[in-house]
Structure formats: structure tokens, C-alpha cells
Design a protein around this motif. Structure first.
Motif, short mmCIF file in Angstrom:
data_model
loop_
_atom_site.label_atom_id
_atom_site.label_comp_id
_atom_site.label_asym_id
_atom_site.label_seq_id
_atom_site.Cartn_x
_atom_site.Cartn_y
_atom_site.Cartn_z
N UNK A 88 0.88 -1.16 0.00
CA UNK A 88 0.00 0.00 0.00
C UNK A 88 0.91 1.21 0.00
N UNK A 89 0.89 1.96 -1.05
CA UNK A 89 1.76 3.12 -1.14
C UNK A 89 1.84 3.59 -2.57
N UNK A 90 2.84 4.37 -2.83
CA UNK A 90 3.01 4.96 -4.14
C UNK A 90 3.96 4.12 -4.99
N UNK A 91 3.49 3.75 -6.18
CA UNK A 91 4.32 3.03 -7.12
C UNK A 91 4.80 3.98 -8.20
N UNK A 92 6.07 3.97 -8.48
CA UNK A 92 6.64 4.89 -9.46
C UNK A 92 6.68 4.32 -10.86
N UNK A 93 7.07 3.06 -10.96
CA UNK A 93 7.22 2.44 -12.28
C UNK A 93 6.84 0.97 -12.15
N UNK A 94 5.55 0.73 -11.96
CA UNK A 94 5.06 -0.64 -11.77
C UNK A 94 4.40 -1.07 -13.06
N UNK A 95 4.71 -2.29 -13.48
CA UNK A 95 4.19 -2.80 -14.74
C UNK A 95 2.67 -2.89 -14.76
N UNK A 96 2.09 -2.68 -15.91
CA UNK A 96 0.65 -2.76 -16.07
C UNK A 96 0.20 -4.20 -15.89
N UNK A 97 -0.85 -4.41 -15.14
CA UNK A 97 -1.39 -5.75 -14.95
C UNK A 97 -0.77 -6.50 -13.79
N UNK A 98 0.14 -5.86 -13.06
CA UNK A 98 0.71 -6.57 -11.90
C UNK A 98 -0.31 -6.55 -10.76
N UNK A 99 -0.17 -7.48 -9.83
CA UNK A 99 -1.15 -7.59 -8.75
C UNK A 99 -0.95 -6.55 -7.66
N UNK A 100 0.10 -5.79 -7.71
CA UNK A 100 0.30 -4.69 -6.77
C UNK A 100 1.06 -5.04 -5.52
N UNK A 127 17.80 -8.89 -5.99
CA UNK A 127 17.37 -8.49 -7.34
C UNK A 127 16.25 -9.40 -7.78
N UNK A 128 15.06 -8.81 -7.92
CA UNK A 128 13.92 -9.55 -8.42
C UNK A 128 13.88 -9.49 -9.93
N UNK A 129 12.78 -9.95 -10.50
CA UNK A 129 12.63 -9.96 -11.96
C UNK A 129 12.56 -8.54 -12.52
N UNK A 130 11.81 -7.65 -11.83
CA UNK A 130 11.58 -6.32 -12.35
C UNK A 130 12.15 -5.20 -11.49
N UNK A 148 11.73 -3.83 6.84
CA UNK A 148 11.61 -2.64 6.01
C UNK A 148 12.10 -2.97 4.61
N UNK A 149 11.33 -2.55 3.61
CA UNK A 149 11.69 -2.82 2.22
C UNK A 149 11.69 -1.50 1.45
N UNK A 150 12.77 -1.27 0.75
CA UNK A 150 12.90 -0.09 -0.10
C UNK A 150 13.25 -0.60 -1.50
N UNK A 151 12.56 -0.09 -2.50
CA UNK A 151 12.84 -0.53 -3.87
C UNK A 151 12.94 0.68 -4.79
#
Length: 172
Positions: A88-100, A127-130, A148-151
Motif C-alpha cells: 500500500x503506497x506509491x508506485x513509481x514504475x510498476x508494470x501494467x497488470x501486476x497484482x500490486x 534483485x527480483x525480476x523487475x 523494512x523494504x525499499x525498492x
């Protein structure tokens, strides 16, 4: 007769006090339980293999959200990290159709484990896929944990929960 009763009363009180002295106080029992939990946590961290079960999340903006019990997790071992956590938060560059959610799997890099007086800190980069995720654990001796997770593509988020060992039927 009076003398015999008084001696008997003194002896009886002496034996009853001695019996109570052998029982442990509540403070001593609590200290033993805390020491046992600390040893269990130490073994868990030294094995470099544990599961974080999320109970609450705190987005960078907004309120704390209580999560379903044993639904969201991060599985960690020194060879692989698997994560399935809500976001829950702000996504800057999240792929279309991802589950969030924050879902990734990868090898932990730059792994650092440190012990302080009150907790362990575990830092790593995965390092994940995206995306690339900076993961930071603060694991207290009673197994309560803050993650805590920062991406690169999402705002900062933190989770509260507990760590535990892998169950026998869980895949590491």
C-alpha cells in the motif's frame, strides 16, 4: 508445655520458610523464559534460514493496516529469498497488470548480520525480476520483527511480525 509448643512453632516456621525459598520468583521465571527465547532466536539467525510472517504493515503515508494471520511471508535462507507481501503506497514504475504486491524471488547479495544488545539486524539486497529490493530486518530476542523494504519502483514500506523456523513441510 508452653516451651514445647513454642519450640515446635519455631521449627515449623523455619521449615516452611526454607520450602518457599527454593521456589523461583516470577521475575526469575520471566528471566529464564526470555533467555530461552534469546537462545532460540540466536540459533535461528545463526542458521541463516527463517520465515518472516507479517502481521501489520505501515506504508510511508497512511495508517497501520492489520493483515490476515499467516498469509503474507518472506522466506529467507542464505541461497534464496522468496517474498509475498502486500503493498500500500506509491508506485513509481510498476508494470501494467501486476497484482500490486511485493513479490520477488532471488539470491540475497551484500548480506550483513549484526548483533546489538537488544536485537539482530539483517541487511541484504535482492534483485527480483523487475526491481531491486533493499531488505532490512530488526529481529528482537523475543522473535518480534520489523521488516523494512525499499525498492527503486515503489515507496518505502515496513512490516511488523514474527520470525520462525521453517516447518518440515515448507519448501526452503
Amino acid at each position: 508445655m508452653k516451651m514445647k509448643l513454642s519450640i515446635l512453632a519455631v521449627l515449623f516456621s523455619f521449615f516452611s520458610i526454607q520450602g518457599y525459598a527454593q521456589e523461583k520468583t516470577k521475575k526469575e521465571l520471566k528471566a529464564e523464559r526470555e533467555l530461552q527465547k534469546q537462545k532460540e532466536t540466536e540459533v535461528l539467525i545463526d542458521s541463516k534460514s527463517f520465515v518472516f510472517d507479517a502481521e501489520k504493515l505501515m506504508p510511508q503515508t497512511g495508517r497501520m493496516i492489520i493483515l490476515d494471520y499467516n498469509t503474507y511471508f518472506l522466506k529467507f535462507n542464505q541461497d534464496n529469498v522468496t517474498c509475498d507481501l502486500p503493498f500500500f503506497g506509491r508506485g513509481f514504475n510498476v508494470g501494467y497488470g501486476s497484482d500490486g504486491g511485493i513479490k520477488f524471488e532471488g539470491k540475497p547479495e551484500n548480506l550483513k548480520i549484526e548483533k546489538t544488545k537488544k536485537y539482530y539486524s539483517v541487511k541484504m539486497t535482492v534483485k527480483g525480476k523487475d526491481d531491486v529490493y533493499d531488505v532490512f530486518f530488526k529481529i528482537f530476542f523475543n522473535k518480534q520483527t520489523t521488516l523494512s523494504i525499499n525498492s527503486n519502483n515503489r515507496s518505502f514500506i515496513s512490516y511488523d511480525g514474527n520470525v520462525r523456523a521453517f516447518k518440515t513441510d515448507e519448501k526452503k
